[in-house]
Design a protein around this motif. Sequence first.
Motif, PDB file in Angstrom:
ATOM      1  N   GLU A  50       0.923  -1.344   0.020  1.00 55.64           N
ATOM      2  CA  GLU A  50       0.022   0.027  -0.145  1.00 55.64           C
ATOM      3  C   GLU A  50       0.705   1.375   0.126  1.00 55.64           C
ATOM      4  O   GLU A  50       0.324   2.274  -0.621  1.00 55.64           O
ATOM      5  CB  GLU A  50      -0.905  -0.035   1.321  1.00 55.64           C
ATOM      6  CG  GLU A  50      -1.975  -1.168   1.162  1.00 55.64           C
ATOM      7  CD  GLU A  50      -2.755  -1.318   2.539  1.00 55.64           C
ATOM      8  OE1 GLU A  50      -3.823  -1.991   2.354  1.00 55.64           O
ATOM      9  OE2 GLU A  50      -2.420  -0.590   3.549  1.00 55.64           O
ATOM     10  N   GLY A  51       1.985   1.131   0.722  1.00 55.54           N
ATOM     11  CA  GLY A  51       2.845   2.368   0.781  1.00 55.54           C
ATOM     12  C   GLY A  51       3.284   2.857  -0.849  1.00 55.54           C
ATOM     13  O   GLY A  51       3.665   3.705  -1.364  1.00 55.54           O
ATOM     14  N   LEU A  52       3.876   1.641  -1.253  1.00 56.84           N
ATOM     15  CA  LEU A  52       4.330   1.860  -2.684  1.00 56.84           C
ATOM     16  C   LEU A  52       3.257   2.193  -3.699  1.00 56.84           C
ATOM     17  O   LEU A  52       3.487   3.222  -4.598  1.00 56.84           O
ATOM     18  CB  LEU A  52       4.859   0.295  -3.254  1.00 56.84           C
ATOM     19  CG  LEU A  52       6.019  -0.353  -2.628  1.00 56.84           C
ATOM     20  CD1 LEU A  52       6.293  -1.666  -3.104  1.00 56.84           C
ATOM     21  CD2 LEU A  52       7.315   0.537  -2.886  1.00 56.84           C
ATOM     22  N   MET A  53       2.086   1.779  -3.450  1.00 59.60           N
ATOM     23  CA  MET A  53       1.049   2.421  -4.508  1.00 59.60           C
ATOM     24  C   MET A  53       0.826   3.934  -4.144  1.00 59.60           C
ATOM     25  O   MET A  53       0.404   4.686  -5.153  1.00 59.60           O
ATOM     26  CB  MET A  53      -0.162   1.497  -4.321  1.00 59.60           C
ATOM     27  CG  MET A  53       0.051   0.111  -4.870  1.00 59.60           C
ATOM     28  SD  MET A  53       0.531  -0.082  -6.506  1.00 59.60           S
ATOM     29  CE  MET A  53      -0.779   0.113  -7.372  1.00 59.60           C
ATOM     30  N   GLU A  58       1.529   9.937  -6.028  1.00 61.80           N
ATOM     31  CA  GLU A  58       1.589  11.184  -5.529  1.00 61.80           C
ATOM     32  C   GLU A  58       2.451  11.820  -6.505  1.00 61.80           C
ATOM     33  O   GLU A  58       3.418  11.442  -7.191  1.00 61.80           O
ATOM     34  CB  GLU A  58       2.438  11.058  -4.012  1.00 61.80           C
ATOM     35  CG  GLU A  58       1.744  10.653  -3.172  1.00 61.80           C
ATOM     36  CD  GLU A  58       2.550  10.114  -1.844  1.00 61.80           C
ATOM     37  OE1 GLU A  58       3.733  10.251  -1.779  1.00 61.80           O
ATOM     38  OE2 GLU A  58       2.041   9.733  -0.682  1.00 61.80           O
ATOM     39  N   ARG A  59       2.138  13.231  -6.423  1.00 62.05           N
ATOM     40  CA  ARG A  59       2.726  14.221  -7.434  1.00 62.05           C
ATOM     41  C   ARG A  59       3.545  15.263  -6.806  1.00 62.05           C
ATOM     42  O   ARG A  59       3.776  15.418  -5.738  1.00 62.05           O
ATOM     43  CB  ARG A  59       1.678  14.982  -8.142  1.00 62.05           C
ATOM     44  CG  ARG A  59       0.543  14.067  -9.006  1.00 62.05           C
ATOM     45  CD  ARG A  59      -0.691  14.996  -9.385  1.00 62.05           C
ATOM     46  NE  ARG A  59      -1.413  15.052  -8.163  1.00 62.05           N
ATOM     47  CZ  ARG A  59      -2.532  16.037  -8.192  1.00 62.05           C
ATOM     48  NH1 ARG A  59      -2.842  16.303  -9.452  1.00 62.05           N
ATOM     49  NH2 ARG A  59      -3.139  16.157  -7.006  1.00 62.05           N
ATOM     50  N   ARG A  60       4.702  15.500  -8.060  1.00 62.69           N
ATOM     51  CA  ARG A  60       5.802  16.446  -7.439  1.00 62.69           C
ATOM     52  C   ARG A  60       4.923  17.737  -7.120  1.00 62.69           C
ATOM     53  O   ARG A  60       5.168  18.705  -6.391  1.00 62.69           O
ATOM     54  CB  ARG A  60       6.817  16.610  -8.558  1.00 62.69           C
ATOM     55  CG  ARG A  60       7.638  15.261  -8.757  1.00 62.69           C
ATOM     56  CD  ARG A  60       8.707  15.686  -9.687  1.00 62.69           C
ATOM     57  NE  ARG A  60       9.490  14.561  -9.861  1.00 62.69           N
ATOM     58  CZ  ARG A  60       9.596  13.635 -10.776  1.00 62.69           C
ATOM     59  NH1 ARG A  60       8.275  13.738 -11.442  1.00 62.69           N
ATOM     60  NH2 ARG A  60      10.225  12.508 -10.840  1.00 62.69           N
ATOM     61  N   GLU A  61       4.073  18.055  -7.911  1.00 64.14           N
ATOM     62  CA  GLU A  61       3.227  19.302  -7.773  1.00 64.14           C
ATOM     63  C   GLU A  61       1.715  19.013  -7.665  1.00 64.14           C
ATOM     64  O   GLU A  61       1.056  18.588  -8.394  1.00 64.14           O
ATOM     65  CB  GLU A  61       3.264  20.267  -9.321  1.00 64.14           C
ATOM     66  CG  GLU A  61       4.793  20.549  -9.630  1.00 64.14           C
ATOM     67  CD  GLU A  61       5.156  21.658  -8.614  1.00 64.14           C
ATOM     68  OE1 GLU A  61       4.583  22.314  -8.039  1.00 64.14           O
ATOM     69  OE2 GLU A  61       6.537  21.807  -8.798  1.00 64.14           O
ATOM     70  N   ALA A  70       0.598  10.799 -20.033  1.00 61.77           N
ATOM     71  CA  ALA A  70       1.921  10.883 -19.877  1.00 61.77           C
ATOM     72  C   ALA A  70       2.108  11.271 -18.229  1.00 61.77           C
ATOM     73  O   ALA A  70       1.408  12.273 -17.928  1.00 61.77           O
ATOM     74  CB  ALA A  70       2.632  12.197 -20.534  1.00 61.77           C
ATOM     75  N   ARG A  71       2.554  10.477 -17.369  1.00 62.02           N
ATOM     76  CA  ARG A  71       2.601  10.513 -16.209  1.00 62.02           C
ATOM     77  C   ARG A  71       3.971  11.119 -15.525  1.00 62.02           C
ATOM     78  O   ARG A  71       4.305  10.937 -14.335  1.00 62.02           O
ATOM     79  CB  ARG A  71       2.374   9.299 -15.373  1.00 62.02           C
ATOM     80  CG  ARG A  71       1.202   8.692 -15.634  1.00 62.02           C
ATOM     81  CD  ARG A  71       1.071   7.141 -15.211  1.00 62.02           C
ATOM     82  NE  ARG A  71       1.445   6.916 -13.823  1.00 62.02           N
ATOM     83  CZ  ARG A  71       2.292   6.102 -13.389  1.00 62.02           C
ATOM     84  NH1 ARG A  71       3.018   5.500 -14.335  1.00 62.02           N
ATOM     85  NH2 ARG A  71       2.406   6.040 -12.226  1.00 62.02           N
ATOM     86  N   ALA A  72       4.425  12.108 -16.234  1.00 67.51           N
ATOM     87  CA  ALA A  72       5.828  12.767 -15.737  1.00 67.51           C
ATOM     88  C   ALA A  72       5.864  13.745 -14.426  1.00 67.51           C
ATOM     89  O   ALA A  72       6.680  13.683 -13.816  1.00 67.51           O
ATOM     90  CB  ALA A  72       6.331  13.587 -17.034  1.00 67.51           C
ATOM     91  N   GLU A  76       8.845   8.974  -8.730  1.00 68.01           N
ATOM     92  CA  GLU A  76       9.167   7.794  -9.445  1.00 68.01           C
ATOM     93  C   GLU A  76       8.641   6.633  -8.647  1.00 68.01           C
ATOM     94  O   GLU A  76       8.403   6.607  -7.472  1.00 68.01           O
ATOM     95  CB  GLU A  76      10.961   7.654  -9.292  1.00 68.01           C
ATOM     96  CG  GLU A  76      11.420   8.941 -10.283  1.00 68.01           C
ATOM     97  CD  GLU A  76      13.022   9.045  -9.758  1.00 68.01           C
ATOM     98  OE1 GLU A  76      13.300   8.351  -8.583  1.00 68.01           O
ATOM     99  OE2 GLU A  76      13.351   9.766 -10.535  1.00 68.01           O
ATOM    100  N   GLY A  77       8.988   5.252  -9.374  1.00 65.64           N
ATOM    101  CA  GLY A  77       8.200   4.217  -8.736  1.00 65.64           C
ATOM    102  C   GLY A  77       9.471   3.801  -7.824  1.00 65.64           C
ATOM    103  O   GLY A  77      10.488   4.009  -7.655  1.00 65.64           O
ATOM    104  N   ASN A  78       8.770   2.625  -6.932  1.00 68.88           N
ATOM    105  CA  ASN A  78      10.040   2.149  -5.926  1.00 68.88           C
ATOM    106  C   ASN A  78       9.721   0.715  -5.961  1.00 68.88           C
ATOM    107  O   ASN A  78       9.084  -0.013  -6.857  1.00 68.88           O
ATOM    108  CB  ASN A  78       9.532   2.581  -4.383  1.00 68.88           C
ATOM    109  CG  ASN A  78       9.989   3.876  -4.299  1.00 68.88           C
ATOM    110  OD1 ASN A  78      10.873   4.560  -4.645  1.00 68.88           O
ATOM    111  ND2 ASN A  78       8.835   4.840  -3.820  1.00 68.88           N
TER     112      ASN A  78
END
Length: 359
Positions: A50-53, A58-61, A70-72, A76-78
């Motif tokens: 659940e923490g990874l998902m 979550e977004r940078r902005e 585009a999910r830029a 990043e993934g973990n």
Amino acid sequence: MRTTEIDLDPAGRVRAALPSEMQRRSRIMEKVRHVYLRTARDTVLQGHFEGLMADLTERREPDAAVDVEARAELLEGNILVVLGESGAGKTTAIRRLLSKHPLSPNYGRQVVGCVALTVRVPSPCSVGELGRTVLRATGYKIGRSRISGPETWGIVRERLQALGVLVLHLDEFQDAHLTLNVDEQMKLRHLLRSLLVDEDYPIVLIVSGQPSFETFLRPDRSSVRRGRWQAFGKLSLPADGGAVTKAVAALAGVAGLTVAGDFGHAVFPRLVHAGCNLLGITIEEIHDAIRYAIEHDRKELDLGCFADAFAFRTGNLAPWNPYLASDYLTVDPTRVLAMSNPPPPDEPSGRRKSRKARG
């Protein structure tokens, strides 16, 4: 002639040909195998997942709109690494989590619309072969016999994005990386990291394998830092006694069996030793004993069921059966076809000569 589903299913044809009594027993065993023993480690595993998902979404902005193409803007993934000896129950636990959790709908039932995908890692595991294995798991047919590793993974990325796969579970990452030279090992580590930091479509990686995988990934400090780590250790007595005893009672009940009153002291310690102190193998021992009981019309699951099932499976005689041997802790539960003790090792020739000289 119309083709039926059974015609396309070899196992279905065999099942239909079984005598009615064998079909009845198989249905019971299917129900027994469906029961899952949830332990504290499942709660930890769920928390990691659940923490990874959450991290992945979550977004940078925070106030920026998310473009579905585009999910830029997303982080990043973990990676989650679950390690333990073969038979510890890693694969079953992860598959169970993914199949039941609402964050991974349609797992194992379809490719399109399935958020999580499990792929068994091939051995030897080159970058290219791993990519081809992932493609096959997505239903992609590789037309050409020769395709480079980088090109393969380019297609993999496109395929995962097209299908909406966010979680790639690489299962049985055992000794595959040990068959590669140093350069290929480095390429494989870089590949895993690149999936996490892909600018267009980062994903979550779940890797399950034996403890040696930690040594393999350790040189890539970036992936190690991103990782969530969980060890599936051995059963310990008496701490895990309650959970295993509860599992035996539950599984026996599904099969319509009672559990012998002396199970706690007569069977339980021997069962854990026969299961190599690993939960997955211990559960398999329980399954074998239940199957033996229903096949021989037993009403009670007792020491005899476990002993006879072990003897039938391994071919071992009583002295090498952990359920029968007086000093069961000295019995190697992984040994098979044990009918006599192995001969003592030859002594070094120099030692034999010295003894003759003294005589």
